[in-house]
Motif scaffolding. Structure first.
Motif, PDB file in Angstrom:
ATOM      1  N   GLN A   3       7.296   4.989 -15.117  1.00 23.65           N
ATOM      2  CA  GLN A   3       7.924   4.626 -16.390  1.00 23.65           C
ATOM      3  C   GLN A   3       6.955   3.834 -17.269  1.00 23.65           C
ATOM      4  O   GLN A   3       6.874   4.052 -18.475  1.00 23.65           O
ATOM      5  CB  GLN A   3       9.203   3.807 -16.146  1.00 23.65           C
ATOM      6  CG  GLN A   3       9.935   3.444 -17.420  1.00 23.65           C
ATOM      7  CD  GLN A   3      10.425   4.661 -18.182  1.00 23.65           C
ATOM      8  OE1 GLN A   3      10.840   5.644 -17.595  1.00 23.65           O
ATOM      9  NE2 GLN A   3      10.358   4.591 -19.497  1.00 23.65           N
ATOM     10  N   GLU A   6       4.520   6.212 -18.768  1.00 24.35           N
ATOM     11  CA  GLU A   6       5.126   6.963 -19.881  1.00 24.35           C
ATOM     12  C   GLU A   6       5.236   6.098 -21.126  1.00 24.35           C
ATOM     13  O   GLU A   6       4.993   6.570 -22.245  1.00 24.35           O
ATOM     14  CB  GLU A   6       6.494   7.485 -19.460  1.00 24.35           C
ATOM     15  CG  GLU A   6       6.434   8.626 -18.471  1.00 24.35           C
ATOM     16  CD  GLU A   6       7.801   9.112 -18.033  1.00 24.35           C
ATOM     17  OE1 GLU A   6       8.806   8.725 -18.673  1.00 24.35           O
ATOM     18  OE2 GLU A   6       7.855   9.861 -17.057  1.00 24.35           O
ATOM     19  N   THR A   9       1.811   5.805 -22.659  1.00 20.95           N
ATOM     20  CA  THR A   9       1.427   7.052 -23.321  1.00 20.95           C
ATOM     21  C   THR A   9       2.127   7.184 -24.663  1.00 20.95           C
ATOM     22  O   THR A   9       1.507   7.586 -25.659  1.00 20.95           O
ATOM     23  CB  THR A   9       1.764   8.251 -22.422  1.00 20.95           C
ATOM     24  OG1 THR A   9       1.068   8.106 -21.185  1.00 20.95           O
ATOM     25  CG2 THR A   9       1.372   9.556 -23.074  1.00 20.95           C
ATOM     26  N   SER A  10       3.406   6.833 -24.709  1.00 15.02           N
ATOM     27  CA  SER A  10       4.155   6.899 -25.965  1.00 15.02           C
ATOM     28  C   SER A  10       3.551   5.958 -27.006  1.00 15.02           C
ATOM     29  O   SER A  10       3.346   6.336 -28.164  1.00 15.02           O
ATOM     30  CB  SER A  10       5.615   6.541 -25.706  1.00 15.02           C
ATOM     31  OG  SER A  10       6.332   6.469 -26.903  1.00 15.02           O
TER      32      SER A  10
END
Length: 93
Positions: A3, A6, A9-10
Motif C-alpha cells: 500500500q 502504491e 507511485t501515485s
C-alpha cells in the motif's frame, strides 16, 4: 509495504505530471520570449521561462530524491534482493 508503494507511485505520478506541465509552460514562454526579445515584453518573458523551467526541474529532482530515500522502496528492494539470494541458493546442487 504494498500500500505504501502504491501511495508513493501515485504521488510520484502526480508530481511528474505537474512538473511536465510546468516544463511545457516554460517552453512556451521561452518561445514567446524569443519572438518578442527586442520588445519591452521579451526580457520578462525570458525570465519567467527560466524561473518556471528551473522550478519544474527542482521539483522533479526533489521528488526523485524523496522517492529514492523512502522506507517502502528500501523494504521492497530488500525483499527482492533476499528473494534473488534464496532463488540462487535453491538452485545449487
Amino acid at each position: 509495504v504494498a500500500q505504501a508503494l502504491e501511495d508513493n507511485t501515485s504521488r510520484h505520478n502526480k508530481v511528474g505530471l505537474g512538473s511536465s506541465a510546468t516544463g511545457v509552460m516554460a517552453g512556451g514562454l521561452g518561445v514567446a520570449a524569443a519572438v518578442t526579445i527586442l520588445t519591452p515584453v521579451g526580457p520578462p518573458l525570458l525570465l519567467a521561462s527560466i524561473l518556471f523551467g528551473g522550478s519544474a526541474t527542482a521539483v522533479n529532482a526533489s521528488s526523485e530524491a524523496v522517492n529514492y530515500r523512502c522506507e517502502p522502496n528500501k523494504m521492497a528492494d530488500r525483499i527482492l534482493t533476499l528473494h534473488s539470494v534464496i532463488m540462487c541458493i535453491s538452485r545449487l546442487p
